[in-house]
Scaffold this active site. Sequence first.
Site, short mmCIF file in Angstrom:
data_model
loop_
_atom_site.label_atom_id
_atom_site.label_comp_id
_atom_site.label_asym_id
_atom_site.label_seq_id
_atom_site.Cartn_x
_atom_site.Cartn_y
_atom_site.Cartn_z
N ARG A 46 0.85 -1.19 0.00
CA ARG A 46 0.00 0.00 0.00
C ARG A 46 0.88 1.24 0.00
O ARG A 46 1.73 1.40 0.88
CB ARG A 46 -0.87 -0.03 1.26
CG ARG A 46 -1.97 1.00 1.25
CD ARG A 46 -2.85 0.82 2.46
NE ARG A 46 -3.62 -0.41 2.36
CZ ARG A 46 -4.81 -0.48 1.78
NH1 ARG A 46 -5.36 0.60 1.28
NH2 ARG A 46 -5.46 -1.61 1.74
N THR B 126 -0.84 7.60 -1.00
CA THR B 126 -2.14 7.52 -1.70
C THR B 126 -3.01 6.38 -1.16
O THR B 126 -4.20 6.30 -1.47
CB THR B 126 -1.91 7.24 -3.21
OG1 THR B 126 -1.28 5.97 -3.32
CG2 THR B 126 -1.05 8.31 -3.84
N ASP C 57 -4.22 -8.60 12.57
CA ASP C 57 -3.41 -8.60 11.36
C ASP C 57 -3.00 -10.03 11.03
O ASP C 57 -2.19 -10.63 11.74
CB ASP C 57 -2.18 -7.70 11.54
CG ASP C 57 -1.42 -7.54 10.24
OD1 ASP C 57 -0.97 -8.56 9.66
OD2 ASP C 57 -1.30 -6.40 9.76
N1 URA Z 1 -5.71 -7.15 7.00
C1 URA Z 1 -5.59 -7.89 8.12
O1 URA Z 1 -4.64 -8.66 8.26
N2 URA Z 1 -6.52 -7.75 9.07
C2 URA Z 1 -7.59 -6.92 8.96
O2 URA Z 1 -8.42 -6.87 9.85
C3 URA Z 1 -7.70 -6.15 7.77
C4 URA Z 1 -6.74 -6.30 6.81
#
Ligand code: URA
Length: 209
Positions: free
Chosen positions: A104, A108, A200
């Site tokens: 990402r 932006t 995550d």
């Molecule tokens: N990516 C992740 O690993 N967890 C999330 O909750 C959103 C995106």
Amino acid sequence: MGKVHVLDHPLIQHKLSYIRDKTTGTKEFRELVDEVAALMAFEVTRDLPLEDADIETPVGPARVKKLAGKKLGLIPILRAGIGMSDGILNMIPAARVGHVGLYRDPETFKPIEYYVKLPNDIEERELLVIDPMLATGGSVVEAINSLKKRGAKNMRLICLVAAPEGVQYVQEEHPDVDIYLAALDEKLNEKGYIVPGLGDAGDRLFGTK
Ligand code: URA
């Protein structure tokens, strides 16, 4: 419009509860993601076509069923998609594997492709695109764009957990792609995490922070 399949098999749902739990450590998290991915592969491939074949068993001739139609390909989206690919490969060991890497842009917030390595016949394969978390859908939509640009024609998307926003975005941008989930959650929070989600996925799979 691509269909959304929420795989409510009791084993998938039971294991997902432990995957979501914040007290589950890296080793167990990884093992459970592997197991759920294998169970999901079983459901995702339920409609693959079969054809009759004639073989000899040690006892005599038999008419049996074998997979017909397109060969399969797995496309984990880096990095968290890797966590689900072994589980699926255990079920479909002959599948070819391609990788798509996106990051990402910090300014932006747009997904930028940094790595693509694919089997050379992706246009002839049924591709299973894998990403555990379908949050905004930005990376998945970009990964599918990238695959289509390189000739991919048939794709199914497999995610553990999705937010409604991500599902809607994929359906709008890629109405030809069916989506297979273990759970469709409530929403995204202000940091882009799926709620309640599991945190995550990449960090929990690889023990990073
Ligand atoms: N990516 C992740 O690993 N967890 C999330 O909750 C959103 C995106």
